[in-house]
Design a protein around this motif. Structure first.
Motif, PDB file in Angstrom:
ATOM      1  N   UNK A  49       0.844  -1.212   0.000  1.00  0.00           N
ATOM      2  CA  UNK A  49       0.000   0.000   0.000  1.00  0.00           C
ATOM      3  C   UNK A  49       0.870   1.249   0.000  1.00  0.00           C
ATOM      4  N   UNK A  50       0.261   2.347  -0.392  1.00  0.00           N
ATOM      5  CA  UNK A  50       0.887   3.658  -0.285  1.00  0.00           C
ATOM      6  C   UNK A  50      -0.018   4.531   0.588  1.00  0.00           C
ATOM      7  N   UNK A  51       0.558   5.557   1.193  1.00  0.00           N
ATOM      8  CA  UNK A  51      -0.210   6.352   2.147  1.00  0.00           C
ATOM      9  C   UNK A  51      -0.007   7.844   1.940  1.00  0.00           C
ATOM     10  N   UNK A  52      -1.081   8.574   2.212  1.00  0.00           N
ATOM     11  CA  UNK A  52      -1.084  10.030   2.073  1.00  0.00           C
ATOM     12  C   UNK A  52      -1.646  10.659   3.346  1.00  0.00           C
ATOM     13  N   UNK A  53      -1.190  11.878   3.632  1.00  0.00           N
ATOM     14  CA  UNK A  53      -1.686  12.649   4.760  1.00  0.00           C
ATOM     15  C   UNK A  53      -2.372  13.913   4.244  1.00  0.00           C
ATOM     16  N   UNK A  54      -3.462  14.299   4.891  1.00  0.00           N
ATOM     17  CA  UNK A  54      -4.218  15.472   4.449  1.00  0.00           C
ATOM     18  C   UNK A  54      -4.683  16.298   5.653  1.00  0.00           C
ATOM     19  N   UNK A  55      -5.138  17.501   5.348  1.00  0.00           N
ATOM     20  CA  UNK A  55      -5.725  18.389   6.360  1.00  0.00           C
ATOM     21  C   UNK A  55      -7.248  18.321   6.270  1.00  0.00           C
ATOM     22  N   UNK A  56      -7.902  18.091   7.412  1.00  0.00           N
ATOM     23  CA  UNK A  56      -9.361  18.040   7.433  1.00  0.00           C
ATOM     24  C   UNK A  56      -9.974  19.429   7.527  1.00  0.00           C
ATOM     25  N   UNK A  57      -9.980  20.115   6.400  1.00  0.00           N
ATOM     26  CA  UNK A  57     -10.560  21.458   6.312  1.00  0.00           C
ATOM     27  C   UNK A  57     -11.446  21.515   5.077  1.00  0.00           C
ATOM     28  N   UNK A  58     -12.361  22.506   4.999  1.00  0.00           N
ATOM     29  CA  UNK A  58     -13.197  22.632   3.806  1.00  0.00           C
ATOM     30  C   UNK A  58     -12.347  22.694   2.538  1.00  0.00           C
ATOM     31  N   UNK A  59     -12.817  22.049   1.487  1.00  0.00           N
ATOM     32  CA  UNK A  59     -12.175  21.998   0.165  1.00  0.00           C
ATOM     33  C   UNK A  59     -11.042  20.975   0.078  1.00  0.00           C
ATOM     34  N   UNK A  60     -10.583  20.472   1.219  1.00  0.00           N
ATOM     35  CA  UNK A  60      -9.454  19.541   1.207  1.00  0.00           C
ATOM     36  C   UNK A  60      -9.803  18.290   2.017  1.00  0.00           C
ATOM     37  N   UNK A  61      -8.807  17.627   2.558  1.00  0.00           N
ATOM     38  CA  UNK A  61      -9.059  16.445   3.363  1.00  0.00           C
ATOM     39  C   UNK A  61      -9.418  15.228   2.525  1.00  0.00           C
TER      40      UNK A  61
END
Length: 302
Positions: A49-61
Motif C-alpha cells: 500500500x501507499x499512504x497520504x496525509x491530508x488536512x481536514x478542512x473545507x475543500x481539502x481532506x
C-alpha cells in the motif's frame, strides 16, 4: 512499476519516481535486497500500500483527495480513528490485485488549539474551492503534477515549529502537502528466510536501517494476521518562507506481512493469492507507524 498505460499507472509511477528520489532508504533497501539475492530487481517488489496525509478542512481532506482514486476504480473500505493524534483515516481497495492499496488520513483540525487552527487556516484558506474538481482525472500527467504541486504558500519556519510542538502530523503536512508519505514492501511473498517481518527486520538492521520502535519494532494486529514495521524517516533539507533552511523528517518505508487466513491454511503456498490473506489495516498498528516521522523516532538517528 508497471508501464504507464493508464492514468492510474502514470500517477502511481510519478508518485514512486519522486518518492525514490527523495527517500534514499528506498534505493538503498532495494539494492541490499538485490545484493542479498532476495529479488532480481525492484520490479519484483510487491507494493502492499501507499499512504497520504491530508488536512481536514473545507475543500481539502479525505473527501477531496479520495475523488482521484475513486475515479480510477478504487473502493472505499474501513474507517479508522486515532483519538490521541486527532486523525481519521480510510483505506481503499484497488481495482485490480497488482495495484497497491491506498491509505489516506486527515488531521481533525477543529480538535487542535485555537492557535494551531489559526496557523493552519492561514494557509489552507488559500484553497477556495476543491482543487480536485477542476482536474481532468483522465489526464494522468495533470494529476501527477497536481500531487506534486503546492496547495498553499510555503510556510514559515516559525509556523512549522509552532505546529510541530502540538501536532507533528500537522507540521509534516503543512510543509509536504500531498507528498507520498510511504510505500510498503509486502514481505510474505519474498523467498524463505525473508518472508516474515521478524526475519526482514533482522535483514534491515544488519544493513544499518533504523526501525521505528514505537510500540515495539513489530506492530501486530490482535488477530495476529497483520504484522508491520517501518524505517524511521530520514531528514531532508527544507527551505521555508524567507529562505530559512532546516532539516525536517521526510518519508519512510514500511513493511507488511499479511498471513494466510485460517480458512485457507490448507492451500499450498503456490496457490495462495491476495484474497486468501488478511486484508485491511489495524488502527493500533497504524497509530505507531505514524510516528516514523515524529521526533521521538527521527532524533534517534542523530
Amino acid at each position: 512499476m508497471a508501464t504507464a498505460n493508464t492514468p492510474l499507472d502514470f500517477v502511481l509511477n510519478g508518485l514512486m519516481e519522486r518518492y525514490r528520489e527523495r527517500v534514499p532508504h528506498v534505493k538503498a533497501i532495494t539494492s541490499a535486497m538485490v545484493e542479498e539475492g532476495i529479488i532480481a530487481d525492484a520490479a519484483d517488489i510487491e507494493n502492499d500500500h501507499i499512504a497520504f496525509r491530508t488536512m481536514g478542512v473545507p475543500q481539502l481532506g479525505i473527501q477531496s483527495f479520495e475523488k482521484i482514486f475513486l475515479h480510477y476504480g478504487y473502493t472505499k473500505r474501513d474507517a479508522y480513528h486515532f483519538t490521541e493524534k486527532k486523525l481519521n483515516a480510510f483505506w481503499y481497495a484497488p481495482p485490480e490485485p497488482h495495484y497497491p492499496r491506498i491509505f489516506v488520513s486527515e488531521l481533525r483540525v477543529n480538535d487542535l488549539s485555537a492557535e494551531a487552527q489559526k496557523i493552519i487556516r492561514s494557509y489552507t484558506d488559500e484553497v477556495v474551492s476543491d482543487p480536485v474538481d477542476s482536474l481532468n482525472l483522465n489526464d494522468g500527467q495533470a494529476v501527477d503534477k497536481f500531487l506534486h504541486s503546492a496547495l498553499w504558500r510555503t510556510p514559515t519556519l516559525e509556523d512549522y515549529k509552532t505546529l510541530s510542538a502540538e501536532s507533528e502530523y500537522a507540521a509534516w503536512v503543512i510543509y509536504n502537502r500531498y507528498y507520498l508519505n510511504h510505500f510498503t514492501i509486502s514481505v510474505h511473498n519474498l523467498p524463505k528466510g525473508y518472508n516474515n517481518v521478524a526475519q526482514f527486520n533482522s535483514f534491515l538492521e544488519q544493513h544499518g536501517f533504523p526501525l521505528n520502535d514505537s510500540g515495539g519494532k513489530i506492530k501486530q494486529s490482535p488477530d495476529g494476521g497483520l504484522l508491520q514495521s517501518a524505517t524511521v524517516a530520514g531528514k531532508v533539507e527544507a527551505t521555508f518562507s524567507g529562505g530559512e533552511k532546516t532539516m525536517i523528517p521526510g518519508s519512510y518505508v514500511e513493511f507488511a506481512e499479511r498471513r494466510v487466513l485460517p480458512e485457507f491454511a490448507h492451500l499450498p503456498k503456490e496457490a495462495v493469492k491476495r484474497e486468501h490473506r488478511r486484508e485491511g489495516f489495524e488502527a493500533g498498528n497504524a497509530d505507531k507507524i505514524f510516528e516514523s516521522t515524529y521526533s521521538t523516532q527521527t532524533e534517534r538517528e542523530q
